[in-house]
Design an enzyme around this catalytic site. Structure first.
Site, mmCIF file in Angstrom:
data_model
loop_
_atom_site.group_PDB
_atom_site.id
_atom_site.type_symbol
_atom_site.label_atom_id
_atom_site.label_comp_id
_atom_site.label_asym_id
_atom_site.label_seq_id
_atom_site.Cartn_x
_atom_site.Cartn_y
_atom_site.Cartn_z
ATOM 1 N N ASP A 172 0.831 -1.198 0.000
ATOM 2 C CA ASP A 172 0.000 0.000 0.000
ATOM 3 C C ASP A 172 0.870 1.255 0.000
ATOM 4 O OD1 ASP A 172 -1.476 2.124 2.071
ATOM 5 O OD2 ASP A 172 -2.805 1.243 0.579
ATOM 6 N N ASP A 189 -0.046 7.497 -9.605
ATOM 7 C CA ASP A 189 -0.825 6.990 -10.735
ATOM 8 C C ASP A 189 -1.718 5.874 -10.195
ATOM 9 O OD1 ASP A 189 -1.861 6.285 -13.180
ATOM 10 O OD2 ASP A 189 -0.069 5.235 -13.855
ATOM 11 N N ASP A 248 -9.261 4.284 -9.148
ATOM 12 C CA ASP A 248 -10.362 5.128 -8.686
ATOM 13 C C ASP A 248 -10.378 5.253 -7.166
ATOM 14 O OD1 ASP A 248 -11.185 5.454 -11.279
ATOM 15 O OD2 ASP A 248 -12.628 3.798 -11.216
ATOM 16 N N TYR A 256 -10.927 9.211 -21.627
ATOM 17 C CA TYR A 256 -11.493 9.846 -20.434
ATOM 18 C C TYR A 256 -12.663 10.740 -20.819
ATOM 19 C CZ TYR A 256 -8.114 8.273 -16.977
ATOM 20 O OH TYR A 256 -7.390 7.505 -16.110
#
Length: 240
Positions: A68, A86, A89, A183
């Site tokens: 993490d 990077d 969501d 996007y």
């Protein structure tokens, strides 16, 4: 990367496909590039099916950490010249990367004159957000979180809020955008932050020759760098 005069130690949070890492190691000044990816399978699959994108993993100065990103920053004492986020969501494993505490960790992990670059879709809910958003039902807020693939045409109040929050941590904060056909509205934005208040992030401090740009970069060049910060008047006014 070119907003730093001499990036030697670079950290990439997320980006397990290797695309960002590939671009980082194109810079000969980089002596150490750490990539922190929470999902080992992303790296493994990218190496198998996307060899041109994942080629950076084979660079001798690259160090891979599976875990993490929030916890890595919380426990690490290392300083970085450039940190690039990077992530996926703002839900699930990447949720911790959308909180103010994460940006505080980014600020503390930067060396003097350090720069962070983060996708502008990294929003966390704060009192500065529009009241209409805060008054939404939990279901509506969940949809909002899922829908945010940040764009100046669609999410200007959120961009404004995030920039104000970043200014509490960094003396220099700029918003830039680029064209990404997949996007919403074909754009995605970035926040570029620096702990040097005198740094001009809009102009590259280093640049390749035209021949090097042609060889190394398919999209980026010195002119594109500057153009990324040229905003429509309504966005520029909102961010003042």
């Amino acid at each position: 990367m070119n907003s730093h005069p001499n990036p030697q130690n670079v950290l990439v949070i997320g980006g397990g496909d290797g695309g960002v890492l590939r671009e980082v190691v194109k810079h000969p000044s980089v002596t150490s590039a750490v990539i922190c990816e929470i999902d080992e399978a992303v790296i493994r699959v990218s190496k198998k099916y996307l060899p041109a994108m994942s080629i950076g993993f084979h660079h001798p100065n690259v160090h891979t950490h599976i875990g993490d990103g929030f916890e890595y920053l919380r426990r690490s004492e290392k300083k970085f010249d450039v940190i690039i986020t990077d992530s996926s969501d703002p839900k699930g494993p990447a949720e911790s990367l959308f909180r103010k505490q994460y940006f505080e960790l980014l600020a503390s992990a930067l060396s003097d004159g350090g720069v962070i670059a983060t996708q502008g879709d990294q929003h966390y809910f704060s009192p500065a957000l529009p009241l209409s958003l805060l008054r939404s039902t939990s279901e509506e807020r969940a949809l909002i979180r899922q829908a945010i693939a940040e764009n100046q045409w669609l999410h200007l109040p959120l961009i404004t809020s995030l920039r104000k929050s970043c200014l509490e941590l960094f003396p220099k904060v700029e918003y830039a955008f680029t064209t990404i056909p997949t996007y919403p509205s074909g754009q995605i934005g970035f926040l570029i932050c620096c702990n040097d208040p005198k740094r001009n992030l809009r102009e590259p401090l280093r640049s390749w020759s035209e021949e090097e740009e042609e060889r190394l970069c398919r999209y980026y060049n010195r002119a594109v760098h500057g153009a990324a910060f040229v905003l429509p008047s309504f966005v520029r006014n909102a961010l003042k």
